[in-house]
Design a protein around this motif. Structure first.
Motif, mmCIF file in Angstrom:
data_model
loop_
_atom_site.group_PDB
_atom_site.id
_atom_site.type_symbol
_atom_site.label_atom_id
_atom_site.label_comp_id
_atom_site.label_asym_id
_atom_site.label_seq_id
_atom_site.Cartn_x
_atom_site.Cartn_y
_atom_site.Cartn_z
ATOM 1 N N ALA A 295 16.295 13.042 -13.777
ATOM 2 C CA ALA A 295 16.335 12.309 -15.052
ATOM 3 C C ALA A 295 16.851 10.887 -14.827
ATOM 4 C CB ALA A 295 17.207 13.048 -16.065
ATOM 5 N N VAL A 296 17.911 10.747 -14.058
ATOM 6 C CA VAL A 296 18.545 9.439 -13.894
ATOM 7 C C VAL A 296 17.799 8.560 -12.890
ATOM 8 C CG1 VAL A 296 20.656 8.277 -13.096
ATOM 9 C CG2 VAL A 296 20.798 10.264 -14.635
ATOM 10 N N PHE A 297 17.412 9.141 -11.754
ATOM 11 C CA PHE A 297 16.827 8.312 -10.704
ATOM 12 C C PHE A 297 15.305 8.205 -10.783
ATOM 13 C CE2 PHE A 297 20.876 9.835 -8.717
ATOM 14 C CZ PHE A 297 21.532 8.612 -8.819
ATOM 15 N N ASP A 298 14.634 9.207 -11.319
ATOM 16 C CA ASP A 298 13.177 9.145 -11.411
ATOM 17 C C ASP A 298 12.688 8.699 -12.787
ATOM 18 O OD1 ASP A 298 13.799 10.685 -9.036
ATOM 19 O OD2 ASP A 298 11.644 11.027 -8.910
ATOM 20 N N LEU A 299 13.193 9.358 -13.836
ATOM 21 C CA LEU A 299 12.726 8.996 -15.172
ATOM 22 C C LEU A 299 13.265 7.637 -15.588
ATOM 23 C CD1 LEU A 299 13.188 12.170 -17.419
ATOM 24 C CD2 LEU A 299 11.075 11.309 -16.411
ATOM 25 N N LEU A 300 14.572 7.455 -15.419
ATOM 26 C CA LEU A 300 15.205 6.235 -15.921
ATOM 27 C C LEU A 300 15.293 5.131 -14.873
ATOM 28 C CD1 LEU A 300 18.008 7.856 -18.103
ATOM 29 C CD2 LEU A 300 15.993 6.635 -18.917
ATOM 30 N N ASP A 301 14.911 5.462 -13.644
ATOM 31 C CA ASP A 301 14.853 4.440 -12.595
ATOM 32 C C ASP A 301 16.170 3.723 -12.333
ATOM 33 O OD1 ASP A 301 12.505 4.455 -11.279
ATOM 34 O OD2 ASP A 301 11.480 3.010 -12.585
ATOM 35 N N TYR A 302 17.221 4.475 -12.212
ATOM 36 C CA TYR A 302 18.504 3.889 -11.848
ATOM 37 C C TYR A 302 18.710 3.955 -10.334
ATOM 38 C CZ TYR A 302 20.407 3.291 -16.539
ATOM 39 O OH TYR A 302 20.639 2.858 -17.803
ATOM 40 N N ILE A 303 19.572 3.082 -9.847
ATOM 41 C CA ILE A 303 20.025 3.150 -8.465
ATOM 42 C C ILE A 303 21.559 3.097 -8.493
ATOM 43 C CG2 ILE A 303 17.976 2.090 -7.427
ATOM 44 C CD1 ILE A 303 19.605 -0.542 -7.316
ATOM 45 N N THR A 304 22.198 3.404 -7.362
ATOM 46 C CA THR A 304 23.659 3.302 -7.320
ATOM 47 C C THR A 304 24.062 2.090 -6.478
ATOM 48 O OG1 THR A 304 23.662 4.781 -5.411
ATOM 49 C CG2 THR A 304 24.114 5.762 -7.555
ATOM 50 N N VAL A 305 25.139 1.463 -6.872
ATOM 51 C CA VAL A 305 25.661 0.311 -6.143
ATOM 52 C C VAL A 305 27.181 0.452 -6.039
ATOM 53 C CG1 VAL A 305 25.733 -2.204 -6.000
ATOM 54 C CG2 VAL A 305 23.838 -1.111 -7.179
ATOM 55 N N PHE A 306 27.687 0.217 -4.832
ATOM 56 C CA PHE A 306 29.130 0.321 -4.589
ATOM 57 C C PHE A 306 29.731 -1.077 -4.418
ATOM 58 C CE2 PHE A 306 29.578 4.882 -3.413
ATOM 59 C CZ PHE A 306 28.234 5.229 -3.291
ATOM 60 N N ASN B 15 19.227 0.927 -3.540
ATOM 61 C CA ASN B 15 20.069 2.103 -3.785
ATOM 62 C C ASN B 15 21.134 2.221 -2.698
ATOM 63 O OD1 ASN B 15 20.896 4.462 -5.094
ATOM 64 N ND2 ASN B 15 19.661 5.732 -3.747
ATOM 65 N N ARG B 16 22.350 2.495 -3.086
ATOM 66 C CA ARG B 16 23.507 2.666 -2.205
ATOM 67 C C ARG B 16 23.920 1.373 -1.498
ATOM 68 N NH1 ARG B 16 22.751 5.597 1.888
ATOM 69 N NH2 ARG B 16 24.788 6.559 2.068
ATOM 70 N N ASP B 17 23.580 0.242 -2.106
ATOM 71 C CA ASP B 17 24.073 -1.024 -1.573
ATOM 72 C C ASP B 17 25.589 -1.069 -1.706
ATOM 73 O OD1 ASP B 17 22.227 -2.651 -0.408
ATOM 74 O OD2 ASP B 17 21.617 -3.688 -2.242
ATOM 75 N N ALA B 18 26.227 -1.722 -0.731
ATOM 76 C CA ALA B 18 27.672 -1.957 -0.783
ATOM 77 C C ALA B 18 27.854 -3.458 -0.755
ATOM 78 C CB ALA B 18 28.352 -1.302 0.407
ATOM 79 N N LEU B 19 28.307 -4.035 -1.869
ATOM 80 C CA LEU B 19 28.316 -5.498 -1.992
ATOM 81 C C LEU B 19 29.639 -6.030 -2.502
ATOM 82 C CD1 LEU B 19 24.866 -6.241 -3.699
ATOM 83 C CD2 LEU B 19 25.454 -6.613 -1.297
ATOM 84 N N GLU B 20 29.989 -7.189 -1.947
ATOM 85 C CA GLU B 20 31.130 -7.935 -2.471
ATOM 86 C C GLU B 20 30.593 -9.195 -3.134
ATOM 87 O OE1 GLU B 20 35.306 -9.978 -0.977
ATOM 88 O OE2 GLU B 20 33.775 -9.551 0.511
#
Ligand SMILES: Nc1nc2c(ncn2[C@@H]2O[C@H](COP(=O)(O)OP(=O)(O)O)[C@@H](O)[C@H]2O)c(=O)[nH]1
Ligand SMILES: [Mg+2]
Length: 393
Positions: free
Chosen positions: A311-322, A384-389
């Motif tokens: 639902a979150v990653f396929d339907l709503l097209d979200y990614i995670t960022v740290f 997805n799963r980027d780690a950024l400052e």
């Protein structure tokens, strides 16, 4: 972001809700476990980046087990749908009111075929009926809202479709529909630019497409532990090839999480196995073995975690960022990688800066990738799963 669990009575909505919102670890600092009676916090599961940095994170929200990060998402257990809801029958109004706020739906159906149209016990019920019925009800609901303002905005938008999309988006603003979504649907359908000449069928089709665009839906084919479920799931997949249909057993997930919480087993949501931690009694052993044989080994998991992730990653097209710095992974309190945020796919480094704080956005200089120490400009598209400052002035 809010995900609504919908469906007729007795399909397992509350069981799914209870299982999905139950964390097997204590999360004492969590500020809003129960928001409202039927609102709660579930989790999507992502591979945590802490392993790559050879550390163990301390999430501020959610939790992390064996380097699997569980990121909170809001869930809502919607009142059971009854026929005629779009006309306000039964719990119709409350039902629709709840639906308004959702960004996506999980339509829970009973794939065992043991509940009838009203949720009463029966045999050999065809769950395809439930999919048709719910979609129809939702389409009618959108159609009714659309028709309320149709004459006026079809006239207003006599020549430009931009006016039409603006007016339609306004009419649906309480349903979290935006102008971009209306434009997408107009483009897809390619109807006459003059909306005043549309037939009722065309208006209905437009309403249906707008519903699909603005409230994407996944079907959770629940009660997959029943032997009858398999053929019904295949039937649904065959009849609705365009829909995302995923088998699940909410009951099994709940049992596994409860057993894990009680310290009887080690179980990570979404996995296809568990490990006994204590000597189990015969009854416990039998119940857990049954779940293993009928669900985990057949479907590769109970499906509850997978449904939320889809639902979150396929339907709503979200990614995670740290948010993370190459030199320092902890916040001022010494918590390592405390945050993992969900962002829309297509977001940029600058969007991320603004998401963290307006000042970060306003004073943005560059972002630094914590893995590679590479600099990224404001237009850099987040992965997805980027780690950024974020480096600011
Ligand atoms: N066998 C089986 N029973 C389930 C499952 N999920 C829910 N149930 C049962 O179905 C009944 C209705 O569940 P409930 O969550 O109250 O349904 P709701 O009315 O949709 O909220 C309860 O007796 C549940 O224990 C499942 O995955 N497998
Ligand atoms: Mg319920």
């Amino acid at each position: 972001m809010l995900i609504g669990l919908v469906g007729k009575p007795s399909v397992g909505k509350s069981t799914f809700f209870k299982a999905a919102t139950m964390a097997e670890v204590e999360i004492a600092s969590y500020p809003f476990t129960t928001i409202k009676a039927n609102h709660g916090v579930g989790y999507v599961k992502v591979e945590c980046i802490d392993k790559e940095f050879k550390t163990q994170c301390n999430p501020s929200y959610g939790f992390c087990i064996n380097h699997w990060r569980f990121v909170p998402v809001d869930l809502m257990d919607v009142a059971g749908l009854v026929p005629g809801a779009s006309e306000g029958k039964g719990l119709g109004n409350q039902f629709l009111d709840d639906l308004r706020q959702a960004d996506a739906f999980v339509h829970i159906v009973d794939s065992s075929g043991t509940t009838d149209v009203e949720g009463k016990p029966t045999k050999d019920y065809n769950p395809c009926e439930d999919i048709r019925f719910l979609e129809d009800e939702l389409n009618k609901w959108y159609f009714n809202i659309l028709m309320r303002g149709w004459r006026s905005f079809a006239r207003k938008a006599e020549h430009e479709d931009t006016n039409l999309s603006e007016a339609v988006a306004k009419q649906f603003s309480g349903l979290k529909v935006n102008e971009g979504q209306v434009k997408n649907v107009l483009r897809k359908l390619g109807f006459d630019k003059k909306a005043s000449v549309w037939s009722d069928e065309q208006i209905f089709e437009f309403a249906s497409e707008l519903r699909k665009e603005s409230k994407p839906m996944i079907i959770a084919a629940n009660k997959a532990d029943f032997p009858e479920a398999k053929k019904n799931i295949e039937k649904m997949q065959k009849e609705f090839p365009e829909l995302l249909i995923y088998p699940c057993s909410a009951d099994s997930e709940l049992a596994l999480r409860q057993a894990a919480k009680a310290g009887l087993i080690e179980y990570i949501p979404g996995e296809n196995d568990f490990k006994a931690l204590k000597e189990l009694n015969d009854k416990q052993k039998e119940a857990l073995e049954k779940i293993k044989k009928d669900v985990l080994e057949v479907y590769g998991g109970t499906g509850v975690q997978e449904v939320l992730n889809l639902a979150v990653f396929d339907l709503l097209d979200y990614i995670t960022v740290f948010p993370a710095s190459a030199n320092r992974l902890s916040d001022s309190k010494g918590n390592i990688l405390p945050d993992c945020f969900l962002m829309s796919k297509g977001s940029t480094a600058l969007d991320f800066a603004y998401f963290l704080h307006t000042d970060f956005g306003d004073n943005f200089i560059k972002a630094i990738d914590a893995r590679t120490k590479q600099a990224r400009g404001k237009d850099y598209e987040l992965k997805n799963r980027d780690a950024l400052e974020i480096i600011c002035r």
